[in-house]
Each structure stands twice: as structure tokens, then as C-alpha cells.
Write a protein that holds these residues in place. Structure first.
Motif, PDB file in Angstrom:
ATOM      1  N   GLN A  11       0.846  -1.176   0.000  1.00  0.00           N
ATOM      2  CA  GLN A  11       0.000   0.000   0.000  1.00  0.00           C
ATOM      3  C   GLN A  11       0.896   1.245   0.000  1.00  0.00           C
ATOM      4  O   GLN A  11       1.843   1.330   0.772  1.00  0.00           O
ATOM      5  CB  GLN A  11      -0.907   0.009   1.239  1.00  0.00           C
ATOM      6  N   ILE A  12       0.601   2.187  -0.874  1.00  0.00           N
ATOM      7  CA  ILE A  12       1.389   3.419  -0.955  1.00  0.00           C
ATOM      8  C   ILE A  12       0.563   4.548  -0.320  1.00  0.00           C
ATOM      9  O   ILE A  12      -0.588   4.764  -0.698  1.00  0.00           O
ATOM     10  CB  ILE A  12       1.734   3.755  -2.411  1.00  0.00           C
ATOM     11  N   GLU A  13       1.196   5.216   0.629  1.00  0.00           N
ATOM     12  CA  GLU A  13       0.520   6.294   1.354  1.00  0.00           C
ATOM     13  C   GLU A  13       0.515   7.562   0.516  1.00  0.00           C
ATOM     14  O   GLU A  13       1.529   7.942  -0.080  1.00  0.00           O
ATOM     15  CB  GLU A  13       1.234   6.549   2.680  1.00  0.00           C
ATOM     16  N   ILE A  14      -0.613   8.219   0.454  1.00  0.00           N
ATOM     17  CA  ILE A  14      -0.749   9.473  -0.287  1.00  0.00           C
ATOM     18  C   ILE A  14      -0.537  10.622   0.698  1.00  0.00           C
ATOM     19  O   ILE A  14      -1.169  10.699   1.741  1.00  0.00           O
ATOM     20  CB  ILE A  14      -2.133   9.587  -0.939  1.00  0.00           C
TER      21      ILE A  14
END
Length: 146
Positions: free
Chosen positions: A142-145
Motif C-alpha cells: 500500500q502506498i501512502e498518499i
């Protein structure tokens, strides 16, 4: 005299209605169709994070009929079947799924593991699983925005 189907529902822009129907009837006839269609089994190719999968639909064969070879990243699947004529042999009017011999070739990507190829034949489908090298396996996160 040859009867040709005419489809009045089919709207075409030709000057002569039915002209295209004549050619459709000729080229969609089984005599021409059987000679124009290549006689190789259909294949499905899919991918999971760990493997590539090839499924080949080849009913009526035995697992002994198949030969799988790997040559410079090209996977060759071949079948050569010798049919024996017997007195009880059926007289077919149309036969669509008989394969006497064929060769299908698939080029494997550089990330395929040569030592991780497994094959299984069941219910008329040859299933081939090709493992990926460790560096080719997809990493999911998961890539954090911000």
C-alpha cells in the motif's frame, strides 16, 4: 444447382442485394472452413504473482502423446499421434477435435525459471505452470498518499 441462403434482414450497402450472402455461404462452408482453420488446440495464458499458466485444450489425447521441450526460452508443445485403422472405426461426417499432430510454441520471458516448469494433463486440458524467478515476482504494498 446450388442453393444459397439469402438473409433479407442483413442490410448491406452493396448494389446487388444478396451478393455478399453468396460469398459468405461459399467461404463459411465446411469444405473451405476446414482447410482455412489451423488445426491446433486453443490456449489460455494467465499470470499469478508466483507463476505463469498455460492451458491447452486438447481432448481425446493421452498424456503420453505430448512432448514438451524447452530450447533457448522457447517452450515447444508437440503431439504426434498415429491413428490405427480398425474394422470398428466410425465413419465421421464431420470431425473437429481430432489432432493427429501439432506444435505450439511459446516464448518465455527472461524472468521465467527454467527449472520450475510443471505439466499436468487431465480432462482434455494440458496445464503448464511456469515459475517466476525471485526477482520477477511482483511485490505488492500500500502506498501512502501525502
Amino acid at each position: 444447382m446450388t442453393l444459397v441462403k439469402f438473409n433479407p434482414e442483413k442490410r448491406n450497402n452493396s448494389l446487388l442485394p444478396g451478393f455478399n450472402d453468396i460469398f459468405d455461404s461459399i467461404f463459411n462452408d465446411t469444405f473451405f472452413n476446414d482447410r482455412m482453420i489451423t488445426r491446433v488446440p486453443a490456449a489460455n495464458i494467465s499470470e499469478t504473482p508466483e507463476n505463469w499458466h498455460i492451458e491447452l485444450a486438447a481432448p481425446g489425447l493421452k498424456k503420453e502423446d505430448f512432448k514438451l521441450n524447452l530450447d533457448h526460452n522457447v517452450l515447444n508443445i508437440s503431439v504426434e499421434q498415429h491413428s490405427e485403422t480398425t474394422d470398428n472405426q466410425k465413419n465421421y461426417s464431420k470431425r473437429e477435435y481430432s489432432y493427429n499432430s501439432f506444435v505450439r510454441s511459446f516464448t518465455l520471458p527472461e524472468s521465467a525459471d527454467d527449472n520450475g516448469i510443471e505439466a499436468e494433463y487431465a480432462d482434455g486440458i494440458l496445464k503448464i505452470s511456469i515459475a517466476k524467478k525471485e526477482e520477477a515476482k511482483t511485490v505488492r504494498r500500500q502506498i501512502e498518499i501525502k
